[in-house]
Design a protein around this motif. Sequence first.
Motif, PDB file in Angstrom:
ATOM      1  N   VAL A  38       6.449 -10.513  -6.525  1.00 31.09           N
ATOM      2  CA  VAL A  38       5.365 -10.692  -5.559  1.00 31.09           C
ATOM      3  C   VAL A  38       5.821 -10.248  -4.170  1.00 31.09           C
ATOM      4  N   GLU A  39       7.015 -10.641  -3.783  1.00 37.22           N
ATOM      5  CA  GLU A  39       7.533 -10.269  -2.465  1.00 37.22           C
ATOM      6  C   GLU A  39       7.681  -8.756  -2.338  1.00 37.22           C
ATOM      7  N   ALA A  40       8.147  -8.110  -3.391  1.00 37.08           N
ATOM      8  CA  ALA A  40       8.300  -6.649  -3.361  1.00 37.08           C
ATOM      9  C   ALA A  40       6.939  -5.967  -3.230  1.00 37.08           C
ATOM     10  N   LEU A  41       5.945  -6.460  -3.957  1.00 41.78           N
ATOM     11  CA  LEU A  41       4.607  -5.873  -3.856  1.00 41.78           C
ATOM     12  C   LEU A  41       4.004  -6.094  -2.474  1.00 41.78           C
ATOM     13  N   GLU A  42       4.216  -7.268  -1.892  1.00 40.68           N
ATOM     14  CA  GLU A  42       3.709  -7.531  -0.544  1.00 40.68           C
ATOM     15  C   GLU A  42       4.359  -6.603   0.473  1.00 40.68           C
ATOM     16  N   THR A  43       5.650  -6.402   0.354  1.00 39.86           N
ATOM     17  CA  THR A  43       6.362  -5.493   1.256  1.00 39.86           C
ATOM     18  C   THR A  43       5.851  -4.070   1.089  1.00 39.86           C
ATOM     19  N   TYR A  44       5.637  -3.662  -0.159  1.00 46.06           N
ATOM     20  CA  TYR A  44       5.129  -2.324  -0.448  1.00 46.06           C
ATOM     21  C   TYR A  44       3.743  -2.137   0.174  1.00 46.06           C
ATOM     22  N   ALA A  45       2.884  -3.152   0.059  1.00 45.95           N
ATOM     23  CA  ALA A  45       1.542  -3.066   0.625  1.00 45.95           C
ATOM     24  C   ALA A  45       1.593  -2.932   2.149  1.00 45.95           C
ATOM     25  N   VAL A  46       2.479  -3.668   2.787  1.00 37.91           N
ATOM     26  CA  VAL A  46       2.625  -3.584   4.248  1.00 37.91           C
ATOM     27  C   VAL A  46       3.078  -2.183   4.650  1.00 37.91           C
ATOM     28  N   GLU A  47       4.032  -1.625   3.915  1.00 40.94           N
ATOM     29  CA  GLU A  47       4.521  -0.275   4.220  1.00 40.94           C
ATOM     30  C   GLU A  47       3.419   0.760   4.018  1.00 40.94           C
ATOM     31  N   LEU A  48       2.626   0.596   2.962  1.00 39.70           N
ATOM     32  CA  LEU A  48       1.521   1.529   2.726  1.00 39.70           C
ATOM     33  C   LEU A  48       0.505   1.462   3.863  1.00 39.70           C
ATOM     34  N   ARG A  49       0.193   0.253   4.326  1.00 35.33           N
ATOM     35  CA  ARG A  49      -0.759   0.098   5.431  1.00 35.33           C
ATOM     36  C   ARG A  49      -0.232   0.753   6.708  1.00 35.33           C
ATOM     37  N   ALA A  50       1.055   0.639   6.945  1.00 34.73           N
ATOM     38  CA  ALA A  50       1.646   1.265   8.129  1.00 34.73           C
ATOM     39  C   ALA A  50       1.531   2.788   8.035  1.00 34.73           C
ATOM     40  N   HIS A  51       1.802   3.342   6.866  1.00 34.77           N
ATOM     41  CA  HIS A  51       1.659   4.791   6.677  1.00 34.77           C
ATOM     42  C   HIS A  51       0.200   5.200   6.832  1.00 34.77           C
ATOM     43  N   PHE A  52      -0.707   4.363   6.326  1.00 34.40           N
ATOM     44  CA  PHE A  52      -2.140   4.652   6.418  1.00 34.40           C
ATOM     45  C   PHE A  52      -2.577   4.722   7.884  1.00 34.40           C
ATOM     46  N   LYS A  53      -2.134   3.752   8.686  1.00 34.78           N
ATOM     47  CA  LYS A  53      -2.511   3.720  10.102  1.00 34.78           C
ATOM     48  C   LYS A  53      -1.969   4.917  10.865  1.00 34.78           C
TER      49      LYS A  53
END
Length: 82
Positions: A38-53
């Motif tokens: 779960v922690e790895a997926l949450e971190t991955y989602a945060v990184e994806l959002r940063a790239h998206f922005k």
Amino acid sequence: MALGGTTTEYDRKFATPVVTHINQTDEEKSALEYNAHVEALETYAVELRAHFKNSEDEKYKRYLALKIDRTNQRLEQLRTEE
């Protein structure tokens, strides 16, 4: 080398992982694995959002939006399974 021996011998002796939970039950192991996943997926989602922005390419943004959506779906699935 001051400790005696070669660097390879030193690495072999001192660079081994430390085992902290020798007598873990299967339930404890599965809980730790679940939390790590779960922690790895949450971190991955945060990184994806940063790239998206920070992205200006619309095609890449659509790709990232799809990856973010799938990651969020997987997180929701994991949370409802438990």
